[in-house]
Design an enzyme around this catalytic site. Structure first.
Site, PDB file in Angstrom:
ATOM      1  N   GLY A   1      30.087  13.196  24.481  1.00 36.49           N
ATOM      2  CA  GLY A   1      29.372  13.665  23.262  1.00 36.49           C
ATOM      3  C   GLY A   1      29.058  12.642  22.276  1.00 36.49           C
ATOM      4  O   GLY A   1      29.232  11.374  22.420  1.00 36.49           O
TER       5      GLY A   1
ATOM      6  N   THR B   1      31.216  13.591  15.465  1.00 37.46           N
ATOM      7  CA  THR B   1      31.721  14.922  14.798  1.00 37.46           C
ATOM      8  C   THR B   1      33.007  14.500  13.971  1.00 37.46           C
ATOM      9  O   THR B   1      33.250  13.308  13.726  1.00 37.46           O
ATOM     10  CB  THR B   1      32.101  16.025  15.800  1.00 37.46           C
ATOM     11  OG1 THR B   1      32.309  17.116  14.976  1.00 37.46           O
ATOM     12  CG2 THR B   1      33.605  15.353  16.642  1.00 37.46           C
TER      13      THR B   1
ATOM     14  N   HIS C   1      36.875  15.846  12.184  1.00 36.69           N
ATOM     15  CA  HIS C   1      37.917  16.874  12.176  1.00 36.69           C
ATOM     16  C   HIS C   1      38.806  16.718  10.691  1.00 36.69           C
ATOM     17  O   HIS C   1      38.643  15.684  10.177  1.00 36.69           O
ATOM     18  CB  HIS C   1      38.758  16.550  13.175  1.00 36.69           C
ATOM     19  CG  HIS C   1      38.403  16.223  14.522  1.00 36.69           C
ATOM     20  ND1 HIS C   1      37.814  17.254  15.068  1.00 36.69           N
ATOM     21  CD2 HIS C   1      38.171  15.162  15.369  1.00 36.69           C
ATOM     22  CE1 HIS C   1      37.417  16.728  16.330  1.00 36.69           C
ATOM     23  NE2 HIS C   1      37.701  15.561  16.392  1.00 36.69           N
TER      24      HIS C   1
ATOM     25  N   LEU D   1      37.997  20.610  22.353  1.00 34.94           N
ATOM     26  CA  LEU D   1      37.238  21.266  21.380  1.00 34.94           C
ATOM     27  C   LEU D   1      37.763  21.392  20.083  1.00 34.94           C
ATOM     28  O   LEU D   1      38.871  21.483  19.764  1.00 34.94           O
ATOM     29  CB  LEU D   1      37.559  22.635  21.910  1.00 34.94           C
ATOM     30  CG  LEU D   1      36.841  23.917  21.473  1.00 34.94           C
ATOM     31  CD1 LEU D   1      36.429  25.035  22.562  1.00 34.94           C
ATOM     32  CD2 LEU D   1      38.004  24.386  20.266  1.00 34.94           C
TER      33      LEU D   1
ATOM     34  N   CYS E   1      26.953  15.690  15.622  1.00 32.92           N
ATOM     35  CA  CYS E   1      26.786  15.741  16.904  1.00 32.92           C
ATOM     36  C   CYS E   1      25.329  14.939  17.419  1.00 32.92           C
ATOM     37  O   CYS E   1      24.809  14.828  18.508  1.00 32.92           O
ATOM     38  CB  CYS E   1      26.635  16.884  17.706  1.00 32.92           C
ATOM     39  SG  CYS E   1      28.113  17.594  17.755  1.00 32.92           S
TER      40      CYS E   1
END
Length: 214
Positions: free
Chosen positions: A75, A78, A80, A154, A171
Site C-alpha cells: 500500500g 496512511t 495511525h 489493518l 492511501c
C-alpha cells in the site's frame, strides 16, 4: 491462534514484536497471533511509497506530535493515532485455500462484520482496497508476507477525531476521505468495544475454533 492486546504502543515497538513472533512461528516455536492495539500519532509509508502524498512538511508533522515511518507493508501512505484500532495478524497462510488474496478478503470481511455489529453498513469498493462506508474509508489494509507468514495488517478508524488525516492524501487516492465508526454510528464508540467485537468476528471468519487468550 493467540489474541494479544498490546494497548497503546509505539509503531517501532509493535513492529519489533511482530517480527519476533514471525520468527518464532517460522521456527515452529510459537502459534499464530493476532495483535490488537493503538499507536501514538504516526504516518506510515508502504511499499508503494507515498511520501509525495504527505501534504505538510515533516517538521510540521513533528509539531503535531507525529513522525513518518517507512514500513514493509503493502500500500501507500496512511496514518495511525489513538482512537484507531490497529490489527496485526502474524499467521501462516500457506495451507489456507486462496492464499494471500483470500486472506486479504477475509480481513476485509472481518472489518465489515464488525462494523455491522455497531449498526454501520460497510462494504468493499472495486479497485480500491480496504473497507468503505459510501465515499468514506473506514478501514485500510496493508500486509507483509515472509515465507507464507503474514504481518502488518489493518487499521480501523473508531474515534470521530481524525485530524491527522488532514496531513496526507489518504492511501494516495485523490478525492478519498476517511470516516470512522463513531461518525457513521452517530455516537462515540471506544476502541475496547471494537477490539472485542473484531476478535469475535475474526474467529468466525478465519476459524471455528479460535479462542481468545489474555
Amino acid at each position: 491462534m493467540e489474541f494479544i492486546d498490546l494497548g497503546l504502543i509505539p509503531h517501532g515497538e509493535a513492529e519489533r514484536i511482530q517480527l519476533e513472533r514471525l520468527k518464532q512461528v517460522m521456527e515452529g516455536t510459537a502459534e499464530d497471533a493476532l495483535y490488537l492495539l493503538e499507536h501514538p500519532p504516526v504516518v506510515t509509508l508502504g511499499r508503494q511509497g507515498g511520501l509525495e502524498n504527505l501534504l505538510i512538511s515533516e517538521e510540521a508533522l513533528k509539531a503535531m506530535g507525529a513522525e513518518v515511518v517507512q514500513t514493509a507493508r503493502g500500500g501507500n501512505i496512511t496514518c495511525h493515532y489513538p482512537g484507531q484500532m490497529v490489527v496485526y495478524p502474524v499467521m501462516r497462510i500457506e495451507k489456507r485455500r486462496g492464499g494471500i488474496k483470500k486472506f486479504f478478503f477475509d480481513m476485509e470481511e472481518t472489518a465489515i462484520r464488525t462494523a455491522a455489529r455497531f449498526g454501520v453498513q460497510a462494504a468493499r469498493s472495486e479497485g480500491r482496497p480496504g473497507v468503505w462506508v459510501g465515499p468514506g474509508k473506514l478501514c485500510s489494509i496493508g500486509i507483509g508476507v515472509k515465507k507464507w507468514i503474514t504481518y502488518h495488517g489493518l487499521s480501523f478508524n473508531v474515534s470521530s477525531d481524525m485530524k491527522l488525516f488532514d496531513a496526507i492524501t489518504l492511501c494516495g487516492l485523490h478525492g478519498a476521505h476517511p470516516t470512522s465508526l463513531s461518525r457513521e454510528a452517530g455516537k462515540e464508540i471506544s476502541t475496547e468495544e471494537v477490539k472485542n467485537v473484531f476478535r469475535e468476528e475474526f474467529g468466525k471468519v478465519f476459524t471455528d475454533t479460535a479462542v481468545a487468550a489474555s
